[in-house]
Design a protein around this motif. Structure first.
Motif, PDB file in Angstrom:
ATOM      1  N   ALA A  62      90.097  75.528  64.262  1.00 31.89           N
ATOM      2  CA  ALA A  62      90.916  76.345  65.160  1.00 31.89           C
ATOM      3  C   ALA A  62      92.160  76.841  64.364  1.00 31.89           C
ATOM      4  O   ALA A  62      92.976  76.007  64.181  1.00 31.89           O
ATOM      5  CB  ALA A  62      91.205  75.676  66.525  1.00 31.89           C
ATOM      6  N   ARG A  63      92.461  78.048  63.918  1.00 31.80           N
ATOM      7  CA  ARG A  63      93.357  78.141  63.140  1.00 31.80           C
ATOM      8  C   ARG A  63      94.543  78.711  63.891  1.00 31.80           C
ATOM      9  O   ARG A  63      95.757  79.042  63.219  1.00 31.80           O
ATOM     10  CB  ARG A  63      92.946  79.282  62.336  1.00 31.80           C
ATOM     11  CG  ARG A  63      91.899  78.707  61.407  1.00 31.80           C
ATOM     12  CD  ARG A  63      91.136  80.021  60.476  1.00 31.80           C
ATOM     13  NE  ARG A  63      91.903  80.377  59.443  1.00 31.80           N
ATOM     14  CZ  ARG A  63      91.550  81.182  58.393  1.00 31.80           C
ATOM     15  NH1 ARG A  63      90.426  81.629  58.373  1.00 31.80           N
ATOM     16  NH2 ARG A  63      92.335  81.370  57.372  1.00 31.80           N
ATOM     17  N   VAL A  64      94.796  78.911  65.221  1.00 31.22           N
ATOM     18  CA  VAL A  64      95.583  79.457  65.840  1.00 31.22           C
ATOM     19  C   VAL A  64      95.748  78.416  67.283  1.00 31.22           C
ATOM     20  O   VAL A  64      94.618  78.057  67.716  1.00 31.22           O
ATOM     21  CB  VAL A  64      95.509  80.795  66.414  1.00 31.22           C
ATOM     22  CG1 VAL A  64      95.683  81.836  65.340  1.00 31.22           C
ATOM     23  CG2 VAL A  64      94.275  81.291  67.052  1.00 31.22           C
TER      24      VAL A  64
ATOM     25  N   ILE B 224      96.123  89.367  62.560  1.00 30.99           N
ATOM     26  CA  ILE B 224      95.330  88.376  62.013  1.00 30.99           C
ATOM     27  C   ILE B 224      95.046  87.144  63.122  1.00 30.99           C
ATOM     28  O   ILE B 224      94.065  86.564  63.119  1.00 30.99           O
ATOM     29  CB  ILE B 224      95.908  87.888  60.501  1.00 30.99           C
ATOM     30  CG1 ILE B 224      95.596  88.900  59.553  1.00 30.99           C
ATOM     31  CG2 ILE B 224      95.138  86.771  60.017  1.00 30.99           C
ATOM     32  CD1 ILE B 224      96.260  88.683  58.187  1.00 30.99           C
ATOM     33  N   ASN B 225      96.336  86.764  63.658  1.00 29.75           N
ATOM     34  CA  ASN B 225      96.248  85.564  64.594  1.00 29.75           C
ATOM     35  C   ASN B 225      95.278  85.962  65.865  1.00 29.75           C
ATOM     36  O   ASN B 225      94.651  85.178  66.273  1.00 29.75           O
ATOM     37  CB  ASN B 225      97.587  85.490  65.069  1.00 29.75           C
ATOM     38  CG  ASN B 225      98.425  84.528  63.670  1.00 29.75           C
ATOM     39  OD1 ASN B 225      97.811  83.990  62.818  1.00 29.75           O
ATOM     40  ND2 ASN B 225      99.760  84.795  63.761  1.00 29.75           N
TER      41      ASN B 225
ATOM     42  N   TYR C 126      91.899  85.492  64.799  1.00 30.20           N
ATOM     43  CA  TYR C 126      91.384  84.126  64.787  1.00 30.20           C
ATOM     44  C   TYR C 126      91.146  83.442  66.206  1.00 30.20           C
ATOM     45  O   TYR C 126      90.496  82.368  66.268  1.00 30.20           O
ATOM     46  CB  TYR C 126      92.619  83.405  64.331  1.00 30.20           C
ATOM     47  CG  TYR C 126      92.639  83.490  62.586  1.00 30.20           C
ATOM     48  CD1 TYR C 126      91.825  83.801  61.893  1.00 30.20           C
ATOM     49  CD2 TYR C 126      93.831  83.208  62.152  1.00 30.20           C
ATOM     50  CE1 TYR C 126      91.856  84.280  60.485  1.00 30.20           C
ATOM     51  CE2 TYR C 126      94.224  83.181  60.617  1.00 30.20           C
ATOM     52  CZ  TYR C 126      93.052  83.841  59.884  1.00 30.20           C
ATOM     53  OH  TYR C 126      93.218  83.850  58.570  1.00 30.20           O
TER      54      TYR C 126
ATOM     55  N   VAL D 234      86.355  82.814  66.757  1.00 30.76           N
ATOM     56  CA  VAL D 234      86.048  81.849  65.935  1.00 30.76           C
ATOM     57  C   VAL D 234      84.584  82.085  65.360  1.00 30.76           C
ATOM     58  O   VAL D 234      83.770  82.218  65.996  1.00 30.76           O
ATOM     59  CB  VAL D 234      86.385  80.441  66.193  1.00 30.76           C
ATOM     60  CG1 VAL D 234      85.739  79.424  65.341  1.00 30.76           C
ATOM     61  CG2 VAL D 234      87.458  80.082  66.639  1.00 30.76           C
ATOM     62  N   ARG D 235      84.556  82.809  63.951  1.00 28.95           N
ATOM     63  CA  ARG D 235      83.280  83.024  63.462  1.00 28.95           C
ATOM     64  C   ARG D 235      82.863  82.042  62.329  1.00 28.95           C
ATOM     65  O   ARG D 235      83.670  80.957  61.955  1.00 28.95           O
ATOM     66  CB  ARG D 235      83.344  84.459  62.553  1.00 28.95           C
ATOM     67  CG  ARG D 235      84.016  85.531  63.742  1.00 28.95           C
ATOM     68  CD  ARG D 235      84.058  86.741  63.243  1.00 28.95           C
ATOM     69  NE  ARG D 235      84.470  87.789  64.008  1.00 28.95           N
ATOM     70  CZ  ARG D 235      83.747  88.355  64.796  1.00 28.95           C
ATOM     71  NH1 ARG D 235      82.217  88.434  65.029  1.00 28.95           N
ATOM     72  NH2 ARG D 235      84.182  89.473  65.703  1.00 28.95           N
TER      73      ARG D 235
ATOM     74  N   GLY E 295      94.342  73.895  68.181  1.00 29.67           N
ATOM     75  CA  GLY E 295      95.108  74.171  67.024  1.00 29.67           C
ATOM     76  C   GLY E 295      96.864  73.962  67.485  1.00 29.67           C
ATOM     77  O   GLY E 295      97.421  74.516  66.701  1.00 29.67           O
TER      78      GLY E 295
ATOM     79  N   ALA F  28      95.204  72.246  62.629  1.00 32.47           N
ATOM     80  CA  ALA F  28      93.771  72.892  62.833  1.00 32.47           C
ATOM     81  C   ALA F  28      92.814  72.156  63.301  1.00 32.47           C
ATOM     82  O   ALA F  28      92.378  71.204  62.682  1.00 32.47           O
ATOM     83  CB  ALA F  28      93.406  73.450  61.304  1.00 32.47           C
TER      84      ALA F  28
END
Length: 415
Positions: free
Chosen positions: A62-64, A161-162, A165, A168-169, A188, A192
Motif C-alpha cells: 500500500a503506497r498511500v 498519482i496518490n 495508488y 492497487v494493481r 500505508g 508501505a
C-alpha cells in the motif's frame, strides 16, 4: 552256506576295486566373463541438489494511507500485469486532489494577472512613462507567478498519482499469493504495508551450489562444452526426468567462506506450472563431454585399502591386476580415466574365481549375464551337492533295496 560265502567274497573284491583311485587330473581353468574396453566420450554429469525460486517476485504494498475497502483478486490465481488486486478508500485522496486543483487554479489566475502587468510595463518602458524600478518589479512578479503555477501543477499531479495508488494493481504477471491484510484494515500509515506477493513461475530459477574444489577440477578438465554443456536435468520424486530441461545461466565468482561452496543458477521453462517455487529438487548437470575415458561395469571394479583396481585377462589368459582411477559412477558403470588401455579384457563376471597370475578361460560378457545366471540355476543345487528331495528319495529307497537284497539270502539260508 557256500553260496553266502561266495557272495561275500565277490562283494569284498568289488569294494577293493572301487577303492583303487587313478592319479588326480589338473582341474580346468575357471570360466570368467570378460569385456573388451575401448576409449569413448561420455558427458560429465554432476548430481546436485537445488531449490526452485521464482523468476521474478514482487511485493505488492500500500503506497498511500487509507482503509482497505476490498480484495478484488482470487488468492492463488494467476494475474496479469496491471490487473486490480485491492482497492483503498479514496475519499481523503480525492479531497486532497480537489485542494491541489483549487490551488492550481489560483496560481494560474495570479500568473495571468502578473503577465498582463508585465506586458503593460514592457509597452510603457520605451516611452519613459514607467520607471526602471517599476518595470523590474513587474517582470519579477511575472516570474514568481509562473513558478507558483508550476508548483501548483506538480501538487495536482502528485495528488492524482496518490489517488491512482488507491487502486492497487499487479506490478508483474504471475501467481498472486495470500492476502496479508483483511478488508477494513488501515494500511500505508507510516510505512508501505505489505498486501500480497506476486511470483512469476514460468520460467523458474534453480539455485544450487558446488564445492570450490569440485568446480576448479571441472574447470581444469578438457571438456567439449559445445554439445549439451550447461544443460541441467531435473529428477522428479518418482525417479523420472522432467520433460523440460534447464540451462545454466549464472556462475558465481565468490566462494562462500562459511560453506566453501560456489553459487550457481539455472533457468527452466514451466509452462504447465507443475514445478513450484521453494521445492528442493535433484539435479543432473551436464558440464560437457569428456573424451578418452573407459566405461566399466561397477561389478568389475574392486577396492583395497590403497586403491581401486580391476582384473584383466592378459597374455596367455593370465590374470593381471591393474590399478585404475575412477572418476565417478554413471548409469551403473564406473568412468575410468587412468589405468586401462584400448583392448584390455576386463573380467566382469566370475571375479571371485580369478586370481592374479592364474590362468582363466575368458568368454564374452553380456550385460544380462548376471541376471540370467541365477534364473538358470533357480531350484538346482550347487555342484557337488544334492537337494533335500533327492536325499529323502535315496533314504526311502535304501531300505527297499536292503529288503530286496536280504530276500535271496534268506532263501539260501533255508536251502
Amino acid at each position: 552256506m557256500r553260496r553266502i560265502l561266495s557272495i561275500a567274497m565277490l562283494a569284498a573284491a568289488l569294494s577293493a576295486c572301487g577303492n583303487k583311485q587313478d592319479p588326480a587330473a589338473p582341474p580346468p581353468p575357471p570360466e570368467v566373463g570378460v569385456m573388451t574396453v575401448q576409449p569413448t566420450t561420455v558427458p560429465l554429469q554432476e548430481d546436485l541438489v537445488g531449490r526452485l525460486a521464482p523468476y521474478r517476485s514482487a511485493d505488492v504494498r500500500a503506497r498511500v494511507p487509507g482503509v482497505l475497502e476490498r480484495r478484488v483478486y482470487q488468492e492463488g490465481s494467476d494475474v496479469k500485469e496491471g490487473d486490480v488486486l485491492f482497492r483503498i478508500d479514496p475519499a481523503q485522496l480525492q479531497a486532497a486532489l480537489g485542494t491541489a486543483q483549487g490551488a492550481e487554479a489560483q496560481a494560474r489566475a495570479n500568473a495571468s494577472n502578473a503577465k498582463s502587468a508585465a506586458d503593460r510595463a514592457r509597452r510603457l518602458a520605451p516611452t519613459n512613462f514607467i520607471s526602471k524600478s517599476d518595470l523590474d518589479n513587474a517582470l519579477a512578479a511575472e516570474r514568481s507567478a509562473d513558478a507558483a503555477l508550476q508548483a501548483a501543477r506538480a501538487s495536482t499531479r502528485s495528488a492524482q498519482i496518490n489517488l491512482g495508488y488507491a487502486t492497487v494493481r499487479a506490478p508483474i504477471s504471475g501467481r498472486a499469493g495470500k492476502a496479508q491484510v483483511t478488508e477494513g484494515a488501515l494500511v500505508g500509515q507510516g510505512e508501505a504495508t505489505l498486501l500480497t506477493t506476486v511470483d512469476q513461475i514460468d520460467p523458474l530459477y534453480i539455485n544450487f551450489s558446488m564445492s570450490a574444489g569440485e568446480f576448479e577440477r571441472i574447470r581444469s578438465m578438457q571438456l567439449d562444452r559445445s554439445a549439451g554443456g550447461g544443460e541441467v536435468e531435473i529428477l522428479l520424486a518418482d525417479g523420472n526426468v522432467h520433460d523440460q530441461k534447464a540451462t545454466l545461466d549464472f556462475s558465481g565468482d565468490v566462494v562462500d567462506p562459511a560453506s566453501g561452496a560456489l553459487q550457481l543458477r539455472a533457468i527452466v521453462p514451466n509452462p504447465d506450472r507443475s514445478l513450484l517455487p521453494g521445492v528442493y529438487v535433484t539435479l543432473r548437470a551436464n558440464m560437457g563431454l569428456q573424451s578418452g575415458v573407459f566405461l566399466v561395469p561397477q561389478a568389475a571394479v574392486l577396492r583395497d585399502a590403497s586403491t581401486a583396481y580391476v582384473l584383466v585377462a592378459g597374455e596367455g589368459d593370465k590374470v593381471v591386476r591393474k590399478p585404475v582411477r575412477t572418476e565417478r559412477a554413471q548409469d551403473g558403470q564406473w568412468v575410468i580415466s587412468e589405468g586401462l588401455v584400448a583392448g584390455d579384457r576386463v573380467i566382469v563376471s566370475g571375479v571371485p574365481k580369478a586370481r592374479p597370475d592364474a590362468v582363466v578361460k575368458p568368454v564374452p560378457w553380456t550385460p544380462n549375464q548376471a541376471q540370467s545366471a541365477p534364473a538358470a540355476g533357480a531350484g538346482a543345487p550347487p555342484a557337488g551337492e544334492t537337494s533335500g528331495a533327492a536325499t529323502s528319495e535315496d533314504a526311502s529307497a535304501a531300505p527297499a533295496e536292503e529288503a530286496a537284497g536280504q530276500a535271496p539270502a534268506a532263501n539260501d539260508a533255508q536251502d
